[in-house]
Every structure is written in C-alpha cells, then in structure tokens.
Design an enzyme around this catalytic site. Structure first.
Site, short mmCIF file in Angstrom:
data_model
loop_
_atom_site.label_atom_id
_atom_site.label_comp_id
_atom_site.label_asym_id
_atom_site.label_seq_id
_atom_site.Cartn_x
_atom_site.Cartn_y
_atom_site.Cartn_z
N ASP A 110 -3.64 -2.76 0.57
CA ASP A 110 -4.82 -3.47 0.12
C ASP A 110 -4.94 -3.45 -1.40
OD1 ASP A 110 -7.59 -4.57 0.95
OD2 ASP A 110 -8.14 -2.89 -0.35
N GLU A 162 -1.14 -7.26 -0.47
CA GLU A 162 -2.32 -8.12 -0.62
C GLU A 162 -2.63 -8.23 -2.11
OE1 GLU A 162 -7.04 -8.71 -0.01
OE2 GLU A 162 -6.14 -6.84 -0.68
#
Length: 537
Positions: free
Chosen positions: A201, A243
């Site tokens: 993330d 990401e």
C-alpha cells in the site's frame, strides 16, 4: 500453478473479508466465512485472492490503520483461521496475497503510544516528528476532504508528527534502519505462514526529504529493492504488487530492472475506460496506453475497473475530472476526494451490454485483471453510507435474510435491498445456474482468458480500422493471435480494414462465425458488442 511468472496470466479477486461471509453470526464477515466460500471462487475461475487488511486495528480507515502487524483482527478470527484459509485455498489451486501497509500505522499502535509518551523511547524514532509544521512544504495533501496539513500536533509528545493520509495514521520513519528491519520481519512472519505475496500500500511516500514533494524518492526505491531481494532469496515465486497512484512514466521506476515490483496498478487506464464508453470513442484508451512505457519481461501491469476505494480521478486533467463528475457523479454525494464513490454496475447504468464490454476491455487489454468482490454479479452501492462504505456492503449470496451473508439479525453494514440491486435478482444463487446471467458471462471471459495465454503474455498492436468508435487491437505471441473488437457506442457500427475480406473468424465469446463482407471487408458490431476473434483454419 508452479510457473515463476504465474502472475502474468492470473486473474485476481479483491476480497473485503468483513463483507464476504459471516461464519459465526456476529454480523461481521470473517476468515472462516471466506474459507467456506472458496468453492465459489474456484468455480468463478480466479487465480489469486487479494485480501484487504485483516490485522488488529481501530478501523478508522477499514484496517489500513494497523495497530499490530503480527495478528488478526478478532472480528475476522485468529491466526489459526488464517492458516486454515491458506491451506484450503492452496488445495484448490488458489493463491492468496494480503495487504501490506508499510507507510503508516494507527495512532493506537503500541509503537506510537510509546513514542509519544517518552522522547527517549527507541520507538520515538519510528515516526517523523518536528517542532516546525512548515517542514516538507512541497508535499501535497492527499485527503483534501478531511486534512488541512500533513502535520498534526500531539500534546502528549509536545511535537508535531507527520502523516500523508489521515491524522490517525502517523507515518513510519524509514530513515531509521530499525523501521526498515522491522518491516522485513513483518513480511517474513506472513510469508512463513504461507501467503503468496503482498499488495503493498501507498509505496511512493516511504521517505521524506526537504526540497522535494516526498514522493518517488531514490531512497524509497532502494528500500523496495531490498524487500524484493529478501522475497526472491527466501520465498521464490511470491509476488509484490505496487500501489502507486501515479503516471505510468513514474510507476515504471517501481519495476526497476525487473528487480523491484513484479506488478503495479495501471491507474490512468481505469478512468479512461469509462471515458471511452461515455464518449463512444476508443481514443482515451489508446492515449493511456500510448503514455505507458515498456516494462521488463518479468513484470506486469494490473488492470481494474473498480476496487474498494473511490474511482480515482487523480490521473486526469481538471477539465476531464469535471466532465467525469458531470457524467458519472452528477450528485455531489457521489464524489469523494478526487474521485467517484460508486460501484461498477450503477456507474454503467446497470446496462448488461456496457458492463460486459467494460469487462471485455479488462480481460483483453494488456495486464493482469483484478475483479472487485460482487462486481461479477452486478452489485449496487449504498450512497447513504459515509465515505467509501457505500461500495463495501455485504456480498449478496441469496435472497434469504441477510442475503446469505450472515444469520445474525444485523450486520456491520446494511444489505442493499433497493431495486434493481436487491438480492432476489443480484445474488450468487439467482445467477449461478442461469446461463444468461452476468455471472455466467464473467465466468466465461475468465475461462477464455485462462485458455488463451496470449491475453496474459502477448503484445498489443492497435489495428487501424476506419471507425473511431471501435477499440480494435491484436494480441500476439509466437504461437497465437487474437483480434479484439469492442464497440464503445450505443449504435451499430461497422469497421473495415481489420481482417482480410472473405476470411472466416470465430468469436470466442459466442462461438459464432464472423465473415467480413465480400469486397468491403466490413465487420458488423451490435451496440456495445465485444468480439474476440480467432482465425479459422
């Protein structure tokens, strides 16, 4: 199953564990509930499950605010439940990756609590502190709807702490070698349990440096390469998915020389698929792919239509953003941050033709596709719920109480009962045995993709037909080629110059034979019709 490049032809399925299935009637989906539904996912044909965060957390940001990297949130079960899920998934040929949130923790994490209470604590340097909230002034504020600064004053510590997201999520200090070692320990813990990798993330923001925007810094790439070496040396065959909501030219660096991430999301392509559908023109898609640089042979983009967040419009111009809001989010309540908080089916007017065409693009353009749970049955949204919760409602399994999600008389979120998205029509049970249902169409596309590896490994060549409303391209490898046509308009279209006049082609999606008109070589497409054509021999 054992190919080291398995991810290049894989179909990923994003699971919000809280929303999927409740095994113990407490109103929350859990790991045992997911395990009980693995047969459905195997039947759907996906290859790898991506689990949103399952760690202990105060859930101010749906688990992306982690309070313990080494456990499972009690709502979801136990570490033993997780190990049972992995064993059951692997027995069915399904892989499992989990979210790894490197950039920040919850402010409830014991590290942060120790850091704020004691300046001499070894955890003080796990976070970024300052007496001056003017530092790193060139870094943008990401959550403009809720945050006015990347610094928040902590009265206990007597200093400001740095955060790129919510104030309840203080950033870790990756300049501290102890933090870098700690995150490798976290990876080792979960890899030893058997996970097949991580969706990592918010990777652009790990390091800070004065005079920069604190994104995509060389220090960040150096650490990510260390992570990749660690995985390759100790856990070959496991993957890292990046990401980074950035332009492809910036994301390209996260592949390195094939020695950083194996996979990365293609954020700019996603909104342009919706642009192309609304405009009835292929140009937005062609433009996004023209702005996409080549990547190493062992790397792959991940493509998606929707996920657990808003449909982000960061990678469009201001004029395009206003147009997308007008077209797809005319009610201001549909908007969030720089995006649109809606699900796939409502975005596309619940029109089967548009949904299937969007999925045709998803499964046939370069990249490994990611499906968001429930989109395969056309689930709706609940815009009365705050923030992103409207696209995170319970999975609809059947028309019974609680939509088959839970036997409790309540759940963490209301089931969508409003027509036309109510469980009587939009549920797995309603569609599972119906060959005309959306679920059958998605299952068939996944099966075709797996049967034709050219869609995972092949190169893309745009075909210069005479109709801008048709996205026409060829996917080729040494042993196979497919011609893909997607009519992006709501009217019948003909396209010439794609295939030789008189040649016989079979559409893999329907099994029908397509023969271009003699003389003109024209192929006819119905409104929003996709064709996946293979040459007859």
């Amino acid at each position: 199953m054992n190919s080291p490049l398995w991810y290049k032809n894989a179909v990923f399925y994003e699971v919000y564990v809280r929303a999927f299935h409740d095994s113990n009637a407490d109103g929350h989906g859990d790991l045992r509930g997911l395990t009980a539904r693995l047969d459905y996912l195997q039947e759907l044909g996906v290859d790898c499950l991506w689990l949103m965060p399952i760690y202990p957390s105060p859930l101010k940001d749906d688990g992306y605010d982690i309070s313990d990297y080494y456990g499972v949130h009690p709502d979801y079960g136990t570490l033993e439940d997780f190990e049972e899920l992995l064993a059951a998934a692997h027995a069915r040929g399904l892989r499992v990756i989990t979210d790894l949130v490197l950039n920040h923790t919850s402010d409830q994490h014991t590290w942060f609590q120790a850091a704020r209470r004691d300046p001499s604590s070894l955890y003080r340097d796990y976070y970024v502190w300052s007496d001056d909230p003017g530092r790193y002034a060139d870094a943008r504020i990401i959550f403009l709807d809720t945050e006015t600064s990347n610094w928040t004053w902590d009265p206990v510590a007597g200093q400001y702490y740095w955060h790129r997201f919510y104030a309840s999520q203080p950033d870790l200090n990756f300049a501290n070698p102890a933090v870098r070692r700690e995150m490798l320990k976290v990876m080792k813990f979960w890899l030893d349990l058997g996970v097949d990798g991580f969706r990592v993330d918010a990777v652009p923001y790990l390091f800070e440096r004065e005079g920069t925007n604190c994104e995509n810094l060389p220090e960040t790439h150096a650490y990510l390469k260390t992570m990749r070496r660690f995985v390759d040396e100790h856990y070959p065959g496991r993957i890292l998915l990046c990401e980074a909501n950035q332009w492809p030219r910036d994301v390209r660096a996260y592949f390195g020389k094939g020695d950083e991430f194996q996979l990365a999301f293609h954020f700019p392509l996603m909104p342009r698929i919706f642009m192309a559908l609304r405009r009835g023109a292929a140009e937005p898609i062609r433009w996004a792919l023209s702005e996409t640089p080549p990547i190493p042979e062992n790397c792959q983009w991940c493509t998606f239509l929707r996920n657990h967040d808003e449909l982000t419009l960061e990678m469009v111009s201001e004029e395009e953003r206003q147009w997308m809001w007008q077209e797809y989010a005319p009610d201001p309540g549909m908007r969030l941050n720089l995006g649109i908080r809606r699900r796939l089916a409502p975005l596309l007017d619940n029109d089967r033709r548009k949904i299937e065409l969007a999925c045709s693009l998803l499964f046939s353009l370069p990249g490994s596709p990611i499906l968001y749970y429930g989109d395969e049955i056309g689930m709706g949204e609940d815009l009365s719920l705050p923030d992103r919760n409207g696209v995170r409602t319970p999975m609809q399994w059947d028309a019974g109480p609680g939509a088959g999600f839970s036997k409790a008389g309540y759940s963490y979120s209301p089931v969508i009962h409003a027509a036309p998205y109510h469980p009587e029509k939009v549920s797995v049970a309603a569609q599972r045995s119906d060959p005309q249902a959306l679920l059958a169409a998605i299952r068939a596309m996944i099966a075709l993709r797996k049967a034709h590896p050219v869609l995972g490994y092949g190169k893309l060549q745009w075909l210069e037909g005479d109709n801008p409303a048709v996205a026409a391209y060829r996917r080729t490898t040494r042993g196979q080629q497919l011609v893909i046509l997607n009519n992006l308009s709501g009217e019948r279209q003909s396209v010439r110059g794609i295939v030789l006049p008189g040649s016989r082609m079979t559409d893999l999606l329907t099994g029908k034979t397509c023969t271009p008109e003699a003389g003109s070589g024209a192929l006819e497409l119905r409104p929003f019709e996709p064709l996946w054509l293979v040459q007859d021999h």
